[in-house]
Design a protein around this motif. Sequence first.
Motif, PDB file in Angstrom:
ATOM      1  N   ASP A   1       1.023   4.447  -2.939  1.00 37.13           N
ATOM      2  CA  ASP A   1       0.437   5.779  -2.502  1.00 37.13           C
ATOM      3  C   ASP A   1       2.572   6.377  -2.570  1.00 37.13           C
ATOM      4  O   ASP A   1       2.296   7.622  -3.948  1.00 37.13           O
ATOM      5  CB  ASP A   1       0.503   5.977  -1.417  1.00 37.13           C
ATOM      6  CG  ASP A   1      -1.461   5.200  -0.876  1.00 37.13           C
ATOM      7  OD1 ASP A   1      -1.635   4.814  -1.455  1.00 37.13           O
ATOM      8  OD2 ASP A   1      -1.202   5.567   0.035  1.00 37.13           O
ATOM      9  N   LEU A   2       3.361   5.977  -2.784  1.00 38.73           N
ATOM     10  CA  LEU A   2       4.692   6.785  -3.324  1.00 38.73           C
ATOM     11  C   LEU A   2       4.707   6.364  -4.465  1.00 38.73           C
ATOM     12  O   LEU A   2       5.667   7.915  -5.042  1.00 38.73           O
ATOM     13  CB  LEU A   2       6.026   6.106  -2.091  1.00 38.73           C
ATOM     14  CG  LEU A   2       5.650   6.404  -0.560  1.00 38.73           C
ATOM     15  CD1 LEU A   2       6.973   5.409  -0.451  1.00 38.73           C
ATOM     16  CD2 LEU A   2       5.298   8.207  -0.323  1.00 38.73           C
TER      17      LEU A   2
ATOM     18  N   ILE B   1       8.507   8.210  -6.339  1.00 42.53           N
ATOM     19  CA  ILE B   1       9.181   7.648  -5.310  1.00 42.53           C
ATOM     20  C   ILE B   1       9.019   6.336  -5.397  1.00 42.53           C
ATOM     21  O   ILE B   1       8.211   5.835  -4.906  1.00 42.53           O
ATOM     22  CB  ILE B   1       9.215   8.164  -3.991  1.00 42.53           C
ATOM     23  CG1 ILE B   1       9.057   9.622  -3.634  1.00 42.53           C
ATOM     24  CG2 ILE B   1       9.506   7.246  -3.015  1.00 42.53           C
ATOM     25  CD1 ILE B   1       7.910   9.911  -1.967  1.00 42.53           C
TER      26      ILE B   1
ATOM     27  N   LYS C   1       0.547  -1.691  -0.013  1.00 44.45           N
ATOM     28  CA  LYS C   1       0.177  -0.084   0.430  1.00 44.45           C
ATOM     29  C   LYS C   1       1.105   1.202  -0.065  1.00 44.45           C
ATOM     30  O   LYS C   1       0.547   1.971  -1.097  1.00 44.45           O
ATOM     31  CB  LYS C   1      -0.553  -0.090   1.117  1.00 44.45           C
ATOM     32  CG  LYS C   1      -2.235   1.146   1.066  1.00 44.45           C
ATOM     33  CD  LYS C   1      -3.152   0.750   0.356  1.00 44.45           C
ATOM     34  CE  LYS C   1      -4.451   2.066   0.833  1.00 44.45           C
ATOM     35  NZ  LYS C   1      -3.446   3.498   1.404  1.00 44.45           N
ATOM     36  N   LEU C   2       1.944   1.280   0.702  1.00 46.57           N
ATOM     37  CA  LEU C   2       2.563   2.283   0.587  1.00 46.57           C
ATOM     38  C   LEU C   2       3.606   2.413  -0.132  1.00 46.57           C
ATOM     39  O   LEU C   2       3.684   3.800  -1.358  1.00 46.57           O
ATOM     40  CB  LEU C   2       3.451   2.402   2.148  1.00 46.57           C
ATOM     41  CG  LEU C   2       5.093   3.365   1.957  1.00 46.57           C
ATOM     42  CD1 LEU C   2       3.928   4.670   2.525  1.00 46.57           C
ATOM     43  CD2 LEU C   2       6.051   2.673   3.029  1.00 46.57           C
TER      44      LEU C   2
END
Lengths: 148, 189
Positions: free
Chosen positions: B99-100, B105, B95-96
Amino acid sequence: MTHQEINKPAPWWHYLKYVIVGIAFGIVFVKAEIISWFRIQEMFRLESFHMYGIIGSAVATGLISVLLIKKFNIKTLSGEEIKFHPKTFNKGQIYGGLLFGLGWAMTGACPGPLFAQIGTGATVITISLLSAIAGTWVYGYFREKLPH
Amino acid sequence: MNIIEFLSQPWPWYVAGPLIGLTVPILLIIGNKSFGISSNLRHICAACIPAKIPFFQYDWKKEAWNLFFVAGIIIGGFIGANFLSNPESIEVNQKLAEDLSAYGITNYQNIVPEDLFNWNALFSQRGFLLMVVGGFLVGFGTRYAGGCTSGHAIMGLSTLQWPSLIATICFMIGGFIMANLILPLILSL
């Protein structure tokens, strides 16, 4: 020991033991990815147990160690009584704590990890460190005017 | 698997946490020192730029152990990254990562994210906020609070200091606010 001897600063090699503890600490920081910005984001987004496990087990270990030191009246290597310094509450712990939390999630680092990150070769973090020193200085300058 | 390969894997929390916790008794036993890292920033101010400010008028040399300790942390960071480094990318929650990636990123090679923290980024709005403003808040906040994660969350809680519990809760609240509410705005700059 005379009064004069107590006040004399220790020779530099006396401090090497702290360098060694620091080295061990820095290695743990890197190997457990505590100094990774990604791990800090996961913690604050509740997406990983990793950092909670580290902080929780570190506190548990520290707590048990302190209890054992007190219970068995363990002395320092040089035979001194181990001293604990009680902390007093002031509102700084709230205001400063919130501000530090904001900075922690931005940089992904607390004061210790900043040094470890520089050691890994992320040279630009020296700027964050200088900025942290500036922040400490500005706090010192305005200390009397800030609510505590 | 040899010892270096073994040590090169990412260490799980149940190995790292107790090792960090052991720093508390080790520092007490070898020199009667209370664990706490952020005070070194104050000692650096006292040593280099005291500017007649009462807060920096004290005998910092008596606390010099803390400066040797952080010198060790830099060396430890170097050893960890150069001799015990993990060849794999840092594994993060899917999930991170999703999103990044929306903020560009995508590089998970280094322990410090290359896409955000580099010398070129320092001169962008996003990089300046993250590195310079973020660093300032770390230094200002930690001294205002009278300690950081080591002094309050580890040493303070280990010795059952309730002001440290309040400080630790506030560290977490600040972090939650930044990571979930403010950081998305900074990352989209």
